[in-house]
Design a protein around this motif. Structure first.
Motif: not given
Length: 452
Positions: A96-98, A120-121, A124-127
């Protein structure tokens, strides 16, 4: 805890090897150095990470895809640009990234951004794993049709490397809703599949409310959490902000919501300083100026007599309580940091990616400034991107209040992780806290997989 001399020796040896393997990549070296300096003591004290050589593996991307993007401009002239997708680490979830479109885009820049994105990801605690991509294409001055042709050509190659469970790109500098729309349309045509493979989409076709505001809001939420931790708040504080894009304008908006007084904004030409403060009406003028008319920030000083235009200067010479660098990497150097400290700054929260040089960070930490590093303070954008992925997977759409509430909780949780790993002697080193918390999560997953 490993002794300081042993740590310094390990850091030096590690960075020597990394620079040898990755020559001429200054931005990437800087990002790794910043992490390794704070993580190395933790790394040396945990044999399972050393045994599996996690730090060495973590600083090499899983893969780098480089390709040519050929397109035609409105005169029929054939153009060619370079593009990359750096898939850095998917230990805790899909990449995940821009995607960034700007003449300054190089492999080094994308590697630094992808590396930062991993941690950073994780915070967030998100997978979500870490990645970044982009091209040296410059959308400035190009027509909508030229940008469409470029985006379609880029996606004709990129589509085979991404997917909702593989790699989910988003927007970044030079890539907004228009560019995401063109890329998503081409992906959908090529794959004949409507899935959440990109985030930052329009609300009409699967986008999330609060995505545009998320990075700026998140930066101020993090600053508020840092101040709340010492029984203080943003209310009544003078705030300097750099930039005038989405991150900066929505950081200014959230500062106003919290009762602070934003004083500055900037672009590549210079800065404006308004001692009366940027209120809601003035902020709306900036949004229209930059988002609709694509004008220069100097026009603000022409419209409002209370403001001064500081040509060719960034806003770091203005006296303030809080500084929010929200423009671009390395926009705040050691001299700027000294000036801010001399002018009484108490809090710095990074809204852009790595906007402070290493020397500047060291000055802030030595002076006892509450310093929120980008991988923590800038995480709001990717957090809401992750929430957009969740909404797409569930085939639902949350309202703005729901998304904003989740964003606030994520930023509060990131702050708590930084305190857990960075608190000592009654103070919190947010750089160490963010780095160690992010590293520990990714490293533990990598150990669980064995040698892969």
């Amino acid at each position: 805890m490993a002794g300081s001399k042993a740590v310094q020796k390990e850091v030096k040896e590690f960075m020597t090897g990394l620079k040898r393997r990755n020559p001429h990549e200054g931005e990437f070296h800087q990002a790794v150095q910043e992490l390794v300096e704070t993580v190395m003591p933790y790394y040396l004290d945990h044999d399972q990470f050393r045994k599996w050589r996690i730090l060495e593996r973590m600083t090499e991307p899983d893969r780098v895809v480089m390709f040519r993007v050929t397109w035609s401009d409105d005169t029929g002239t054939i153009r060619a640009n370079k593009a990359w997708r750096v898939q850095f680490n998917n230990a805790i979830g899909p990449y995940k990234g821009g995607m960034r479109f700007h003449p300054s885009v190089t492999l080094s820049v994308l590697k630094f951004l992808g590396f930062e994105q991993c941690f950073k990801n994780a915070l967030t605690g998100l997978p979500m794993g870490g990645a970044k991509g982009g091209s040296n294409f410059n959308p400035k001055g190009r027509s909508d049709l030229e940008i469409m042709r470029f985006c379609h050509s880029l996606m004709t190659e990129l589509f085979r490397h991404i997917g909702e469970s593989k790699d989910v790109p988003a927007g970044d500098i030079g890539v907004g809703a228009r560019e995401i729309g063109y890329m998503f349309g081409q992906y959908k045509r090529l794959e004949n599949n409507f899935v959440g493979v990109l985030t930052g989409k329009g609300l009409e076709y699967g986008g999330s409310l609060i995505r545009k505001e998320a990075t700026g809001y998140g930066t101020v939420y993090f600053a508020q959490n840092m101040l709340n931790h010492i029984d203080d708040s943003v209310e009544g504080k003078d705030v300097v902000v750099s930039g005038s894009g989405n991150v900066a304008t929505y950081a200014i908006e959230k500062v106003l919501h919290y009762g602070g007084k934003p004083l500055t904004a900037s672009d590549s030409g210079g800065s404006i300083y308004d001692p009366d403060g940027i209120d809601e009406e003035k902020l709306e003028f900036i949004k229209q100026l930059k988002e609709v008319r694509r004008g220069r920030i100097s026009e603000y000083a022409e419209k409002y007599s209370s403001a001064k235009y500081l040509e060719g200067k960034r806003p770091w010479g203005v006296k303030c309580d809080i500084a929010l660098p929200c423009a671009t990497q390395n926009e705040l150097n050691a001299d700027d940091a000294k000036e801010l400290i001399d002018n009484g700054v108490r809090v710095v929260a990074e809204g852009a990616n790595m906007p402070s040089t290493l020397e500047a960070v060291h000055h802030f930490l030595d002076a006892g400034v509450l310093f929120g590093p980008a991988k923590a303070a800038n995480a709001g954008g990717v957090a809401v991107s992750g929430l957009e992925q969740s909404q797409n997977s569930l085939r639902i759409s949350w309202d703005a209040e729901e998304v904003d509430g989740r964003l606030q909780n994520i930023m509060k949780d990131i702050h708590a992780k930084c305190v857990k790993y960075g608190e000592g002697d009654g103070k919190v080193n947010y750089v160490a806290g963010a780095n160690i918390a992010g590293f520990e999560k990714v490293a533990a997953a990598m150990v669980a997989y064995g040698v892969v």
